[in-house]
Motif scaffolding. Structure first.
Motif, PDB file in Angstrom:
ATOM      1  N   LEU A 195       0.809  -1.212   0.000  1.00  0.00           N
ATOM      2  CA  LEU A 195       0.000   0.000   0.000  1.00  0.00           C
ATOM      3  C   LEU A 195       0.845   1.265   0.000  1.00  0.00           C
ATOM      4  CD1 LEU A 195      -2.903  -0.866   2.487  1.00  0.00           C
ATOM      5  CD2 LEU A 195      -3.064  -0.572   0.011  1.00  0.00           C
ATOM      6  N   VAL A 223      -9.220  -0.257  -2.399  1.00  0.00           N
ATOM      7  CA  VAL A 223      -8.621  -1.293  -1.559  1.00  0.00           C
ATOM      8  C   VAL A 223      -9.738  -2.185  -1.033  1.00  0.00           C
ATOM      9  CG1 VAL A 223      -7.192  -1.797   0.462  1.00  0.00           C
ATOM     10  CG2 VAL A 223      -6.762   0.276  -0.872  1.00  0.00           C
ATOM     11  N   ASN A 224      -9.515  -3.484  -1.101  1.00  0.00           N
ATOM     12  CA  ASN A 224     -10.500  -4.444  -0.605  1.00  0.00           C
ATOM     13  C   ASN A 224      -9.795  -5.486   0.251  1.00  0.00           C
ATOM     14  OD1 ASN A 224     -12.548  -7.076  -2.043  1.00  0.00           O
ATOM     15  ND2 ASN A 224     -12.953  -5.854  -0.238  1.00  0.00           N
ATOM     16  N   LEU A 269      -2.320   4.309   6.341  1.00  0.00           N
ATOM     17  CA  LEU A 269      -3.167   5.238   5.597  1.00  0.00           C
ATOM     18  C   LEU A 269      -2.620   6.659   5.676  1.00  0.00           C
ATOM     19  CD1 LEU A 269      -6.732   3.893   6.503  1.00  0.00           C
ATOM     20  CD2 LEU A 269      -5.291   3.322   4.546  1.00  0.00           C
ATOM     21  N   PHE A 324     -12.034   2.232   0.451  1.00  0.00           N
ATOM     22  CA  PHE A 324     -11.542   1.034   1.139  1.00  0.00           C
ATOM     23  C   PHE A 324     -12.755   0.247   1.624  1.00  0.00           C
ATOM     24  CE2 PHE A 324      -7.651  -0.329   3.808  1.00  0.00           C
ATOM     25  CZ  PHE A 324      -8.141  -1.614   4.007  1.00  0.00           C
ATOM     26  N   MET A 346     -13.921  -3.085   3.540  1.00  0.00           N
ATOM     27  CA  MET A 346     -13.365  -4.103   4.433  1.00  0.00           C
ATOM     28  C   MET A 346     -14.436  -5.083   4.889  1.00  0.00           C
ATOM     29  SD  MET A 346     -11.252  -3.797   8.039  1.00  0.00           S
ATOM     30  CE  MET A 346      -9.731  -3.253   7.248  1.00  0.00           C
ATOM     31  N   ILE A 352     -10.267   9.762   1.910  1.00  0.00           N
ATOM     32  CA  ILE A 352     -10.409   8.315   2.076  1.00  0.00           C
ATOM     33  C   ILE A 352     -11.821   8.023   2.559  1.00  0.00           C
ATOM     34  CG2 ILE A 352      -9.639   6.227   3.261  1.00  0.00           C
ATOM     35  CD1 ILE A 352      -6.929   7.533   3.696  1.00  0.00           C
ATOM     36  N   ALA A 383     -14.006   4.864   3.757  1.00  0.00           N
ATOM     37  CA  ALA A 383     -13.938   3.457   4.165  1.00  0.00           C
ATOM     38  C   ALA A 383     -15.333   2.934   4.452  1.00  0.00           C
ATOM     39  CB  ALA A 383     -13.049   3.302   5.394  1.00  0.00           C
TER      40      ALA A 383
END
Length: 451
Positions: free
Chosen positions: A109, A131-132, A159, A173, A175, A193, A195
Motif C-alpha cells: 500500500l 482497496v479491498n 493510511l 476502502f 473491508m 479516504i 472506508a
C-alpha cells in the motif's frame, strides 16, 4: 508562434489520472473458501471494468482452488447456481503462500519496494485507488494467513503514510471482517479516504451461501461461497450501473441487503455522490439475481456450522467419523479459547481488592469500551499471536484464529483499565506472555496424553 511554443513548453505536463486496486484475502484453508472466492471476484470486477492488470495487486494464500477438498479442482465460485462464473479463471495472484502477511500488505500500500519484492502501489496525487480486504477480524485487528495480525495502529499509520506521500486523489476502502468498524477510528472528513465496513465495531460479519445453499452445478462445495457484505456490493457492481449509481446509492443499497450486520462508512464522504465509475467502470460479469442471504452464518460460527453440516450429510461410516472428529475438535478449540481469555482477564485482576474481583473480571470480559490506548492494544495483540497456543482446527498462524479474534475486546478493555490496575503496558505484555506460555504448555501436554 515561437513565443507561444515556448510558453506551452514551460507549462507542466498534464498527467492522465489512473485507477489502481489492491485486494487482500487474509486466511488459509478450505473452510475459508469464501474469502479467496470474494477476492478473486473482486479481481475480476476490477479487471473487467477497465482497471489495467498492471495496476491491480492481489494477495492471498491461494491454497483453496487446488485443495483436495474442492469438488471443482482449479475453480472457485462466489455464488450458487447451475452455471455461475468461475471467478478463479484468469485471477492473477501476485503474492501467495507464506509471504502473505500484514507487513506485506502495508509495504504494498505504501509503495515500499524494499519490503515488498514484487508489485507495489505506484499511484500518484491525481489517481484513484480501491482497496479491498476480506478475512477474519476482531476489535482493532484483522487477520493474515501467516501472521501476525494487522492492528488498527498499523493500519492507521499506513493510511497516513499514503496521504503524506500523496498517493491518491481519492481512495475507497471496502473491508469485510468481523468488528471491521473498529479499524478506521481516525479518518478525517477531508482526507480523501472513504472506508466502508461489513460490520460495526461490536459485531460479527456474516458468511453466506453456506450449508445447503452452497450448491454449484448440482454439487455442494462443502464450504461457504462468499461473505454477505462482499457478495452484496460485488453483485451490485456486476449489474453494471456505474454511469448512474453513486457510492451513496450503493452503500445505501448494500446496507439494506446486508441485514445480518450493520454496514458502516467512515472518513471523507464528500465524494459519495460521485458515480462509482469514478473509481471503477462497467463490469461484464454475469449479473443474474441471487438471494445473497441464502445460508447466511455468523462468521464466528462458520467452522462449526460447516463441520456439523458435513457430519449430517456424510454418506459412509468413515466420512461420518472424520466429520465428527472435526466437530468435536472445533468445539474443544472454542472451549480452550474461551478459557484462555477468561483466565487472562482473571490474571489481569489478580491484584484487585477481592471484593471487586468478580466485577473487574466481568468488566474486562464483557464491557465495550472505546479504544484510546492504541499502543497498548497493539502490543498485547502481538503478544497473543506470538505466545498463545495455535488452534488445530481453525488454520491459525499463532495464537489468533477466526473464532477467538472477538476476544481482542478483552485486550482492549484491559488496556483501557491499566491505570486503575496500576500496570504499565510492559507489565501487561509480560502478563499475556506468561499466561499464554502456560496455556501453550498445558495444551501441548494434553495433546501428548491423547496421542
Amino acid at each position: 508562434m515561437a513565443l507561444r511554443a515556448a510558453l506551452v513548453a514551460m507549462l507542466p505536463a498534464v498527467v492522465a489520472a489512473e485507477k489502481y486496486a489492491v485486494i487482500a484475502a487474509g486466511s488459509a484453508g478450505f473452510m475459508n473458501y469464501r474469502h479467496q472466492a470474494d477476492a478473486c471476484h473482486a479481481y475480476q470486477i476490477m479487471l473487467q471494468s477497465g482497471v489495467p492488470a498492471d495496476n491491480i495487486i492481489l494477495m492471498m494464500q491461494d491454497d483453496v482452488a487446488n485443495s483436495s477438498e474442492n469438488p471443482f479442482p482449479g475453480q472457485l465460485f462466489n455464488k450458487p447456481g447451475e452455471n455461475p462464473p468461475d471467478v478463479y479463471k484468469g485471477c492473477k495472484v501476485d503474492y501467495s503462500g507464506d509471504i502473505v502477511t500484514g507487513q506485506l500488505f502495508m509495504d504494498v500500500l505504501t509503495g515500499n519496494t524494499e519490503g515488498a519484492k514484487g508489485k507495489v502501489l505506484k499511484s500518484g496525487a491525481s489517481d484513484t485507488v480501491f482497496v479491498n480486504f476480506v478475512d477474519h477480524g476482531g476489535p482493532g485487528i484483522i487477520a493474515f494467513p501467516n501472521g501476525p495480525v494487522l492492528t488498527v495502529k498499523q493500519l492507521s499509520k499506513t493510511l497516513k503514510t499514503m496521504q503524506s506521500k500523496k498517493m491518491f486523489k481519492q481512495m475507497v476502502f471496502y473491508m469485510e471482517a468481523c468488528e471491521s468498524g473498529s479499524m478506521f477510528p481516525d479518518l478525517e472528513k477531508d482526507g480523501k479516504i472513504l472506508a466502508v465496513s461489513a460490520s460495526n465495531a461490536d459485531e460479527s460479519s456474516w458468511g453466506t451461501y453456506c450449508g445447503d445453499a452452497a450448491m454449484v452445478k448440482g454439487k455442494n462445495v462443502g464450504s461457504c461461497l462468499g461473505d454477505l457484505f462482499s457478495v452484496n456490493w460485488m453483485q451490485d457492481d456486476d449489474a453494471g450501473k456505474f454511469k448512474s449509481e453513486t457510492f451513496r446509492s450503493q452503500i445505501s443499497k448494500v446496507t439494506k441487503l446486508t441485514n445480518k450486520s450493520h454496514v458502516c462508512s467512515f472518513g471523507d464522504k464528500s465524494f459519495e455522490d460521485e458515480t462509482i465509475g469514478s473509481v471503477e467502470t462497467a463490469s461484464s460479469l454475469s449479473a443474474s439475481p441471487s438471494d445473497t442471504a441464502q445460508g447466511a452464518v455468523d462468521a464466528r460460527d462458520v467452522y462449526l456450522t460447516q463441520a456439523m453440516w458435513a457430519w449430517q450429510h456424510a454418506t459412509d461410516k468413515e466420512s461420518k467419523q472424520k466429520a465428527w472428529t472435526r466437530v468435536t475438535g472445533i468445539m474443544k478449540d472454542r472451549e480452550a479459547d474461551e478459557a484462555l481469555f477468561a483466565g487472562l482477564a482473571a490474571a489481569a485482576c489478580a491484584d484487585v481488592n477481592p471484593e471487586r474481583l468478580v466485577q473487574c473480571q466481568h468488566k474486562f470480559l464483557h464491557e465495550r469500551m472505546e479504544m484510546t490506548h492504541m499502543d497498548c492494544h497493539h502490543e498485547l495483540a502481538l503478544a497473543v499471536h506470538e505466545h498463545c497456543p495455535a488452534s488445530e482446527y481453525h488454520h491459525s498462524a499463532g495464537g489468533w484464529n477466526g473464532f477467538n479474534m472477538k476476544f481482542a475486546r478483552v485486550l482492549l478493555n484491559i488496556c483501557e483499565g491499566q491505570e486503575a490496575l496500576g500496570k504499565s503496558t510492559e507489565q501487561l505484555v509480560h502478563l499475556v506472555q506468561e499466561h499464554c506460555t502456560k496455556a501453550s504448555r498445558d495444551r501441548a501436554a494434553e495433546m501428548q496424553i491423547l496421542v
